[in-house]
Design a protein around this motif. Structure first.
Motif, PDB file in Angstrom:
ATOM      1  N   VAL A 125       0.865  -1.178   0.000  1.00 48.26           N
ATOM      2  CA  VAL A 125       0.000   0.000   0.000  1.00 48.26           C
ATOM      3  C   VAL A 125       0.903   1.229   0.000  1.00 48.26           C
ATOM      4  CG1 VAL A 125      -1.774   1.291   1.241  1.00 48.26           C
ATOM      5  CG2 VAL A 125      -1.825  -1.208   1.247  1.00 48.26           C
ATOM      6  N   ALA A 126       0.677   2.104  -0.954  1.00 50.11           N
ATOM      7  CA  ALA A 126       1.426   3.355  -1.040  1.00 50.11           C
ATOM      8  C   ALA A 126       0.672   4.447  -0.299  1.00 50.11           C
ATOM      9  CB  ALA A 126       1.611   3.752  -2.501  1.00 50.11           C
ATOM     10  N   GLY A 127       1.328   5.566  -0.130  1.00 49.70           N
ATOM     11  CA  GLY A 127       0.693   6.761   0.395  1.00 49.70           C
ATOM     12  C   GLY A 127       0.678   7.822  -0.684  1.00 49.70           C
ATOM     13  N   LEU A 128      -0.320   8.664  -0.656  1.00 43.01           N
ATOM     14  CA  LEU A 128      -0.422   9.769  -1.616  1.00 43.01           C
ATOM     15  C   LEU A 128      -0.830  11.021  -0.847  1.00 43.01           C
ATOM     16  CD1 LEU A 128      -0.566  11.012  -4.468  1.00 43.01           C
ATOM     17  CD2 LEU A 128      -2.882  10.045  -4.665  1.00 43.01           C
ATOM     18  N   VAL A 129       0.037  12.034  -0.868  1.00 45.60           N
ATOM     19  CA  VAL A 129      -0.229  13.290  -0.178  1.00 45.60           C
ATOM     20  C   VAL A 129      -0.610  14.342  -1.210  1.00 45.60           C
ATOM     21  CG1 VAL A 129       0.690  15.106   1.330  1.00 45.60           C
ATOM     22  CG2 VAL A 129       1.468  12.729   1.614  1.00 45.60           C
ATOM     23  N   LEU A 130      -1.783  14.924  -1.041  1.00 47.48           N
ATOM     24  CA  LEU A 130      -2.232  16.006  -1.913  1.00 47.48           C
ATOM     25  C   LEU A 130      -1.751  17.318  -1.309  1.00 47.48           C
ATOM     26  CD1 LEU A 130      -5.863  14.738  -2.628  1.00 47.48           C
ATOM     27  CD2 LEU A 130      -3.744  14.251  -3.887  1.00 47.48           C
ATOM     28  N   ALA A 131      -0.731  17.928  -1.942  1.00 42.92           N
ATOM     29  CA  ALA A 131      -0.068  19.099  -1.365  1.00 42.92           C
ATOM     30  C   ALA A 131       0.203  20.179  -2.411  1.00 42.92           C
ATOM     31  CB  ALA A 131       1.250  18.664  -0.716  1.00 42.92           C
ATOM     32  N   ALA A 132      -0.613  20.249  -3.461  1.00 41.61           N
ATOM     33  CA  ALA A 132      -0.309  21.149  -4.576  1.00 41.61           C
ATOM     34  C   ALA A 132      -0.947  22.524  -4.486  1.00 41.61           C
ATOM     35  CB  ALA A 132      -0.728  20.487  -5.894  1.00 41.61           C
ATOM     36  N   GLY A 133      -1.968  22.699  -3.682  1.00 41.33           N
ATOM     37  CA  GLY A 133      -2.732  23.942  -3.688  1.00 41.33           C
ATOM     38  C   GLY A 133      -1.992  25.153  -3.171  1.00 41.33           C
ATOM     39  N   GLY A 138       7.997  22.950  14.242  1.00 36.27           N
ATOM     40  CA  GLY A 138       9.222  22.801  13.477  1.00 36.27           C
ATOM     41  C   GLY A 138       9.154  21.795  12.336  1.00 36.27           C
ATOM     42  N   GLU A 139       7.968  21.277  12.029  1.00 32.79           N
ATOM     43  CA  GLU A 139       7.816  20.300  10.949  1.00 32.79           C
ATOM     44  C   GLU A 139       6.789  20.817   9.946  1.00 32.79           C
ATOM     45  OE1 GLU A 139       7.412  15.480  10.762  1.00 32.79           O
ATOM     46  OE2 GLU A 139       5.981  16.509  12.057  1.00 32.79           O
ATOM     47  N   ARG A 140       7.187  20.846   8.667  1.00 36.76           N
ATOM     48  CA  ARG A 140       6.239  21.280   7.643  1.00 36.76           C
ATOM     49  C   ARG A 140       5.090  20.275   7.551  1.00 36.76           C
ATOM     50  NH1 ARG A 140       9.294  21.942   2.149  1.00 36.76           N
ATOM     51  NH2 ARG A 140       9.451  19.721   2.567  1.00 36.76           N
ATOM     52  N   LEU A 141       3.903  20.764   7.210  1.00 38.19           N
ATOM     53  CA  LEU A 141       2.749  19.872   7.093  1.00 38.19           C
ATOM     54  C   LEU A 141       3.003  18.762   6.079  1.00 38.19           C
ATOM     55  CD1 LEU A 141      -0.304  22.307   7.323  1.00 38.19           C
ATOM     56  CD2 LEU A 141       0.474  20.644   9.028  1.00 38.19           C
ATOM     57  N   VAL A 142       3.675  19.059   4.982  1.00 38.71           N
ATOM     58  CA  VAL A 142       3.947  18.015   3.990  1.00 38.71           C
ATOM     59  C   VAL A 142       4.869  16.942   4.559  1.00 38.71           C
ATOM     60  CG1 VAL A 142       5.880  19.224   2.846  1.00 38.71           C
ATOM     61  CG2 VAL A 142       4.514  17.540   1.579  1.00 38.71           C
ATOM     62  N   ASP A 143       5.888  17.339   5.304  1.00 44.34           N
ATOM     63  CA  ASP A 143       6.804  16.365   5.899  1.00 44.34           C
ATOM     64  C   ASP A 143       6.085  15.528   6.958  1.00 44.34           C
ATOM     65  OD1 ASP A 143       9.055  17.264   4.372  1.00 44.34           O
ATOM     66  OD2 ASP A 143       9.218  18.967   5.732  1.00 44.34           O
ATOM     67  N   ARG A 144       5.183  16.156   7.684  1.00 49.74           N
ATOM     68  CA  ARG A 144       4.407  15.435   8.689  1.00 49.74           C
ATOM     69  C   ARG A 144       3.536  14.367   8.023  1.00 49.74           C
ATOM     70  NH1 ARG A 144       0.116  14.211  10.981  1.00 49.74           N
ATOM     71  NH2 ARG A 144      -0.123  14.038  13.214  1.00 49.74           N
ATOM     72  N   ALA A 145       2.848  14.729   6.941  1.00 50.64           N
ATOM     73  CA  ALA A 145       1.990  13.775   6.245  1.00 50.64           C
ATOM     74  C   ALA A 145       2.805  12.596   5.705  1.00 50.64           C
ATOM     75  CB  ALA A 145       1.236  14.465   5.112  1.00 50.64           C
ATOM     76  N   VAL A 146       3.955  12.869   5.139  1.00 49.35           N
ATOM     77  CA  VAL A 146       4.830  11.796   4.636  1.00 49.35           C
ATOM     78  C   VAL A 146       5.258  10.895   5.784  1.00 49.35           C
ATOM     79  CG1 VAL A 146       7.104  11.321   3.621  1.00 49.35           C
ATOM     80  CG2 VAL A 146       5.604  13.064   2.601  1.00 49.35           C
ATOM     81  N   ARG A 147       5.649  11.490   6.903  1.00 48.50           N
ATOM     82  CA  ARG A 147       6.080  10.712   8.067  1.00 48.50           C
ATOM     83  C   ARG A 147       4.949   9.810   8.569  1.00 48.50           C
ATOM     84  NH1 ARG A 147       5.126  11.717  13.127  1.00 48.50           N
ATOM     85  NH2 ARG A 147       4.797  13.972  12.904  1.00 48.50           N
ATOM     86  N   VAL A 148       3.753  10.363   8.685  1.00 48.58           N
ATOM     87  CA  VAL A 148       2.600   9.592   9.164  1.00 48.58           C
ATOM     88  C   VAL A 148       2.350   8.389   8.261  1.00 48.58           C
ATOM     89  CG1 VAL A 148       0.073   9.689   9.359  1.00 48.58           C
ATOM     90  CG2 VAL A 148       1.484  11.435  10.459  1.00 48.58           C
ATOM     91  N   LEU A 149       2.375   8.595   6.965  1.00 48.84           N
ATOM     92  CA  LEU A 149       2.131   7.495   6.028  1.00 48.84           C
ATOM     93  C   LEU A 149       3.214   6.426   6.119  1.00 48.84           C
ATOM     94  CD1 LEU A 149       0.803   9.665   3.091  1.00 48.84           C
ATOM     95  CD2 LEU A 149      -0.501   7.896   4.302  1.00 48.84           C
ATOM     96  N   HIS A 150       4.473   6.849   6.226  1.00 49.07           N
ATOM     97  CA  HIS A 150       5.553   5.861   6.393  1.00 49.07           C
ATOM     98  C   HIS A 150       5.419   5.111   7.712  1.00 49.07           C
ATOM     99  CE1 HIS A 150       8.325   7.804   3.225  1.00 49.07           C
ATOM    100  NE2 HIS A 150       7.910   6.648   2.768  1.00 49.07           N
ATOM    101  N   GLU A 151       5.133   5.830   8.797  1.00 55.58           N
ATOM    102  CA  GLU A 151       4.990   5.181  10.107  1.00 55.58           C
ATOM    103  C   GLU A 151       3.865   4.151  10.108  1.00 55.58           C
ATOM    104  OE1 GLU A 151       4.475   8.306  12.993  1.00 55.58           O
ATOM    105  OE2 GLU A 151       6.610   8.817  12.979  1.00 55.58           O
TER     106      GLU A 151
END
Length: 192
Positions: free
Chosen positions: A3-11, A27-40
Motif C-alpha cells: 500500500v502506497a501513500g499519496l499526499v495532496l499538497a499542490a494547492g 518545526g515540521e512542515r505539514l507536507v513532511d508530517r503527512a509523509v512521516r505519518v504514512l511511512h509510520e
C-alpha cells in the motif's frame, strides 16, 4: 500486499495566504508530517503531489521512499492532483491524505490498511459516522476515481456513487479530522 501513500499538497491555499504544505507546526512542515505519518503506518512509497510550492526537499527529510509528482494543473483544483497522483502510483493500493489534516496520525492510516488486508477495496475513515479523510483505494478504483476527480472534488464523488464498495472505518477514537483552511484554524486547533 503493498500500500502506497499519496499526499495532496499542490494547492496555493488562498484562504490561508500561502501554501499550507510548507506551513510548520512544531518545526515540521505539514507536507513532511503527512509523509512521516504514512511511512509510520506502513505505506511503502509515498507520492507527494506538488504544485504551488516547491517541495523538492521533502524526499531528503523522509524516512522512506518518496516520489514528488509535479502537477502543473494545480490551479484547476484538487481533482487534477488526485488524477496526477493516482497515475503515478505503481502499488496495488493507496491511502490518500490531504496535507492540511495534522490531527490524523499513523493509527488512522494503519486502520485503513488493516481494512484492506481484510478485503476492503475502498475504505474511508469516519468520525462519528461521518466520512472524512484519509481514504484507501485499491487499483481497481483508480480509473473510476480519476474520471470523476474534477475541480475541487477528489475521491468523494466516486465513493458517493459507489457506496456498495466502500468500507467505512470508524476512527473517532484515534484522531480529530479537522483541517486547516485559515491561520485562525491553527490557533483554534491549538497549533499556532
Amino acid at each position: 500486499m503493498t500500500v502506497a501513500g499519496l499526499v495532496l499538497a499542490a494547492g496555493e491555499s488562498r484562504r490561508f495566504g500561502r501554501p499550507k504544505a510548507v506551513v510548520e507546526i512544531d518545526g515540521e512542515r505539514l507536507v513532511d508530517r503527512a509523509v512521516r505519518v504514512l511511512h509510520e503506518a506502513g505505506c511503502t512509497t509515498v507520492y507527494v503531489v506538488a504544485g504551488a510550492a516547491s517541495l523538492g526537499e521533502v524526499s531528503e527529510r523522509a524516512t522512506g521512499p518518496v516520489q514528488v509528482v509535479d502537477n502543473p494543473e494545480w490551479p484547476t483544483g484538487m481533482g487534477s492532483s488526485v488524477r496526477r497522483g493516482l497515475a503515478s502510483v505503481t502499488e496495488a493500493a493507496v491511502v490518500i491524505m490531504v496535507v492540511d489534516t495534522p490531527g490524523i496520525g499513523a493509527a488512522v492510516v494503519r486502520r485503513l490498511i488493516d481494512a484492506r488486508t481484510a478485503g476492503a477495496t475502498a475504505a474511508v475513515a469516519t468520525y462519528g459516522g461521518a466520512p472524512r479523510n484519509p481514504v484507501l483505494l485499491a487499483r481497481e478504483h483508480f480509473a473510476g476515481v480519476s474520471a470523476l476527480a474534477v475541480d475541487d472534488v477528489g475521491a468523494r464523488a466516486y465513493l458517493a456513487a459507489h457506496p456498495d464498495v466502500v468500507t467505512q472505518v470508524e476512527c473517532s477514537d484515534l484522531a480529530d479530522p479537522f483541517d486547516i483552511d485559515t491561520p485562525e484554524d491553527l490557533r483554534r486547533g491549538g497549533l499556532g
